[in-house]
Scaffold this motif. Sequence first.
Motif, PDB file in Angstrom:
ATOM      1  N   UNK A  14     -24.406 -49.568 -25.818  1.00 37.73           N
ATOM      2  CA  UNK A  14     -24.571 -49.691 -27.271  1.00 37.73           C
ATOM      3  C   UNK A  14     -26.008 -50.122 -27.539  1.00 37.73           C
ATOM      4  N   UNK A  15     -26.455 -50.022 -28.784  1.00 43.29           N
ATOM      5  CA  UNK A  15     -27.784 -50.529 -29.152  1.00 43.29           C
ATOM      6  C   UNK A  15     -27.595 -51.944 -29.675  1.00 43.29           C
ATOM      7  N   UNK A  36     -34.280 -43.236 -22.952  1.00 43.17           N
ATOM      8  CA  UNK A  36     -33.152 -44.105 -23.287  1.00 43.17           C
ATOM      9  C   UNK A  36     -32.194 -43.421 -24.252  1.00 43.17           C
ATOM     10  N   UNK A  37     -30.907 -43.415 -23.899  1.00 44.02           N
ATOM     11  CA  UNK A  37     -29.863 -42.843 -24.744  1.00 44.02           C
ATOM     12  C   UNK A  37     -28.762 -43.866 -24.946  1.00 44.02           C
ATOM     13  N   UNK A  38     -28.244 -43.958 -26.164  1.00 41.44           N
ATOM     14  CA  UNK A  38     -27.099 -44.823 -26.431  1.00 41.44           C
ATOM     15  C   UNK A  38     -25.834 -44.007 -26.246  1.00 41.44           C
ATOM     16  N   UNK A  85     -14.577 -48.720 -30.992  1.00 39.73           N
ATOM     17  CA  UNK A  85     -15.681 -49.691 -30.988  1.00 39.73           C
ATOM     18  C   UNK A  85     -16.607 -49.526 -32.194  1.00 39.73           C
ATOM     19  N   UNK A  86     -17.002 -48.292 -32.477  1.00 39.32           N
ATOM     20  CA  UNK A  86     -17.958 -48.039 -33.558  1.00 39.32           C
ATOM     21  C   UNK A  86     -17.386 -48.334 -34.941  1.00 39.32           C
ATOM     22  N   UNK A  87     -16.066 -48.407 -35.049  1.00 37.23           N
ATOM     23  CA  UNK A  87     -15.427 -48.586 -36.361  1.00 37.23           C
ATOM     24  C   UNK A  87     -14.873 -49.985 -36.605  1.00 37.23           C
ATOM     25  N   UNK A 133     -22.222 -59.685 -17.706  1.00 34.88           N
ATOM     26  CA  UNK A 133     -21.655 -58.990 -18.862  1.00 34.88           C
ATOM     27  C   UNK A 133     -22.211 -57.582 -19.044  1.00 34.88           C
ATOM     28  N   UNK A 134     -23.527 -57.465 -18.900  1.00 32.29           N
ATOM     29  CA  UNK A 134     -24.162 -56.147 -18.996  1.00 32.29           C
ATOM     30  C   UNK A 134     -25.166 -56.009 -17.862  1.00 32.29           C
TER      31      UNK A 134
END
Length: 331
Positions: free
Chosen positions: A38-39, A64-66, A173-175, A219-220
């Motif tokens: 995600x960004x 870079x791509x999201x 996730x996006x919503x 976490x990331x």
Amino acid sequence: MKKWLKVSFSLVLIAILIIPLAACGKDKVQNIRIGEVTRSIFYAPQYVALEKGYFEEEGLNVELTTTAGGDKTMTALLSDSIDIALVGSETSIYVYAQGSNDPVINFAALTQTDGTFLVSREKINNFSWDQLKGATFLGQRKGGMPQMVGEFVLKKHGIDPHQDLDLIQNVDFANIAPAFASGTGEFVQLFEPTASVFEQEGKGYIVASFGEESGNLPYTTFMTKESTIKENKETVEKFTRAIYKAQQWVDTHTAKEIADVIKGYFDNTNIETIEMVVERYKNQGSFATNPILNEDGWNNLQDVMEEAGELPERIDYETLVNTEIAEGVMK
């Protein structure tokens, strides 16, 4: 004499032509495709590495791509649509448990806590976790790290997420943020800067940090296929060195300085909000200060997954974590 001069001139000319070609070969720019889950301002050191030119210093051209979501990010990595994934470490465990012949290896940590916050629809001056009992809680996607950490923290405070509250976790996730803004749920688990923006707009109020509550977690993390590390170890080392430079820069600079560098990645967020979010993440130690993913964090991750009933099997630290590269660049 003339013949000797001609031969000498020819040799000099060849040398002049060869030297630049050799230099070009040595300094050849390598293209690296990153897929970020995600960004988020949560990933500030990555954007610092891009903006400060740390990748270019290593001879890397980063695209870079999201990729919007852990499952999509991992699919992109496994199908060779990207070279490196920035995603939760739990995804590497899921892939390994499915019997992959080319496991996904965590080689550089970027964040070391959860990055979400508990947001209440109504302002609460003296928040306590038991206020969630009986409430409608808009959580994250089932099986994803945010949801698992959310459940882990709730249970830590004596709340059964599936019995003591109305848990909604079927929203994409996006919503999730739009769903809360439109009236769904009394509490929601949100990443920054959305949580702070909601607070500024009066749509919600931050009452707690899941990062502070859940402790150290990988976490990331930057990860790639084991075959990529074997075949392109030097490239992975260059990439990790650039990330480490950025982590050190973030650790030694103010939230305002960091916000000024990364603001171009968040066109819809004002600079004051970016600075406030960076300050919040710095204060709770969310940004890893070096790329080493430690064993305690790895074990804590599996504890969180196990508590949520999402851990397919416990995986030894050395199986899916490579610290050799990070340790090498730090020297």
